[in-house]
Design an enzyme around this catalytic site. Structure first.
Site, mmCIF file in Angstrom:
data_model
loop_
_atom_site.group_PDB
_atom_site.id
_atom_site.type_symbol
_atom_site.label_atom_id
_atom_site.label_comp_id
_atom_site.label_asym_id
_atom_site.label_seq_id
_atom_site.Cartn_x
_atom_site.Cartn_y
_atom_site.Cartn_z
ATOM 1 N N HIS A 141 0.840 -1.207 0.000
ATOM 2 C CA HIS A 141 0.000 0.000 0.000
ATOM 3 C C HIS A 141 0.872 1.252 0.000
ATOM 4 C CE1 HIS A 141 -3.280 2.730 1.510
ATOM 5 N NE2 HIS A 141 -2.228 3.308 2.071
ATOM 6 N N GLU A 142 1.884 1.280 0.854
ATOM 7 C CA GLU A 142 2.743 2.468 0.924
ATOM 8 C C GLU A 142 3.539 2.652 -0.358
ATOM 9 O OE1 GLU A 142 2.299 4.613 3.078
ATOM 10 O OE2 GLU A 142 1.014 3.400 4.363
ATOM 11 N N HIS B 48 1.545 4.405 -2.951
ATOM 12 C CA HIS B 48 1.596 5.863 -2.843
ATOM 13 C C HIS B 48 2.833 6.411 -3.559
ATOM 14 C CE1 HIS B 48 -1.845 6.726 -0.396
ATOM 15 N NE2 HIS B 48 -1.440 6.004 0.629
ATOM 16 N N GLU C 14 -6.260 6.894 -0.619
ATOM 17 C CA GLU C 14 -6.166 5.681 0.185
ATOM 18 C C GLU C 14 -6.837 4.502 -0.523
ATOM 19 O OE1 GLU C 14 -4.254 5.372 2.782
ATOM 20 O OE2 GLU C 14 -3.757 7.488 2.579
#
Length: 317
Positions: free
Chosen positions: A130-131, A134, A201
C-alpha cells in the site's frame, strides 16, 4: 496532472498562510507570510521527507539491522518496478506505517515496531505494498508538503492567538479576525488535507492488494491497525496531527468516522472495497520466499537484537 494538483494545493495553502499573516500583522504581515511560505515551499520540496521522518523519530535500517523487513520491501518494490526506497523503523507500539519522499527515486517507507510485532508477514506485505503504491502514484510529495505547511498554518494561527493581532487600521479585522482565523485556519488546512488523502487511500489499497495478490491480507491488516489505533496512543502523531494523513490508518485516537473531518476513509469501507477486489481477482497469495526461514511464534522484535546465546533473532531483525 499530478504537478497541476500539487501546484493548486500549494497555492491554496499559501493563501491560507498569507491570510493568517494579514490578520496578525496587516499588509506587512501578509507580505512576510508570503515570503515565509515561498521559502517553506522550496524547502519542503527538498527536505519535507527528512523533517517528517525526524518528527516521528524514524531510524533508517538496512540488510544488517533488519534484513527480513528490507528484503520484503525490496521484493515488493521490484514487483512494482520501483527503485528501492529507504526503509525506516519507528520505536512506537501502535501498528502503523507511512511513505514519504518527493519522487520514487527519493522515497522512504517507515513502519512502527508495533506493526512488526502485531501483524503477520502477509499482512505486513500488504501494508508495505500500500505504501509503495503511494510512491508509485507520486502521492508522497503532495502528502508530505501538505503535512509541513498545514502544520505551519496551525502554529501561526496559534501564534496569532497569543498576540491578539495587530490593532492598527492596517490589520484587517484585527483581534476578532485573528481569533476567527485561529479557529478557521486549521480547519481549512484540514479540509485541504482531506481532499488529497481520502481518495488516494482507496487507490493505494487497490494497487497494493494487486501487487501482493492478497486483498484479504491487507484487509486483515487494516482491521488490526484500526482497532489498535483506538487503544494504543501514538504520542508523536498526537503532537503533530498535521502528519496524520500520511499514515495508512489515522494514528490519532478517536478518529474512526468516515465524515468530513476524517483524513482517511472508514476502515469498514476500505475493507468492503478490498472484499470486492478479492472476489474479482481471487487470492493468488503472497507467500514467503522459498529460502525464508521458519519464523518463531514469539519473534525477537524489529530491532534485530540477538539473544545472549545467538538464537534466532526473529523475522524482522
Amino acid at each position: 496532472m499530478n504537478y497541476l494538483r500539487t501546484a493548486i494545493l500549494l497555492a491554496g495553502l499559501t493563501a491560507l498562510f498569507m491570510g493568517v499573516g494579514y490578520l496578525i500583522g496587516g499588509a506587512s504581515g501578509a507580505v512576510i507570510a508570503l515570503l515565509v511560505a515561498a521559502v517553506m515551499n522550496l524547502a519542503s520540496y527538498w527536505n519535507a521527507d527528512k523533517l517528517v521522518l525526524a518528527m516521528h523519530d524514524a531510524h533508517e535500517v538496512d540488510e544488517t539491522t533488519a534484513p527480513e523487513l528490507v528484503h520484503l520491501v525490496q521484493d515488493l518494490a521490484r514487483r512494482d518496478g520501483l527503485p528501492m526506497p529507504r526503509v525506516y523503523l519507528m520505536d512506537n507500539p501502535q501498528p502503523n506505517a507511512f511513505a514519504t519522499g518527493r519522487n520514487p527515486e527519493h522515497a522512504a517507507v517507515a513502519v512502527t515496531s508495533g506493526l512488526l510485532q502485531m501483524l503477520s508477514r502477509e499482512e505486513i506485505a500488504g501494508v508495505l505494498a500500500h505504501e509503495l503504491a503511494h510512491v508509485r502514484n507520486h502521492d508522497t510529495l503532495t502528502m508530505t508538503i501538505t503535512a509541513t505547511i498545514a502544520g505551519a498554518i496551525s502554529m501561526l494561527a496559534q501564534f496569532g492567538l497569543f498576540f491578539g493581532g495587530s490593532r492598527d487600521n492596517n490589520s484587517g479585522l484585527g483581534v476578532i479576525g485573528t481569533l476567527a482565523m485561529v479557529i478557521l485556519a486549521p480547519i481549512a488546512a484540514m479540509i485541504v488535507q482531506m481532499a488529497i488523502s481520502r481518495t488516494r487511500e482507496y487507490a493505494a489499497d487497490e494497487l497494493g492488494a494487486r501487487t501482493t495478490g492478497q486483498p484479504d491480507a491487507l484487509a486483515s491488516a487494516l482491521a488490526k491497525i484500526s482497532a489498535a489505533a483506538q487503544t494504543i496512543e501514538n504520542p508523536t502523531a498526537e503532537r503533530t496531527p498535521a502528519t496524520a494523513h500520511l499514515f495508512i490508518v489515522n494514528p490519532l485516537t478517536g478518529q474512526r468516522m468516515d465524515n468530513l473531518f476524517s483524513t482517511h476513509p472508514s476502515t469498514e469501507n476500505r475493507i468492503a472495497a478490498l472484499a470486492r477486489l478479492a472476489a474479482e481477482i481471487g487470492s493468488g497469495g503472497y507467500g514467503p520466499r522459498p529460502s525464508a526461514p521458519a519464523y518463531p511464534r514469539r519473534p525477537a522484535g524489529p530491532w534485530g537484537s540477538p539473544g545472549a546465546r545467538g538464537e534466532n533473532r526473529g523475522p524482522w531483525g
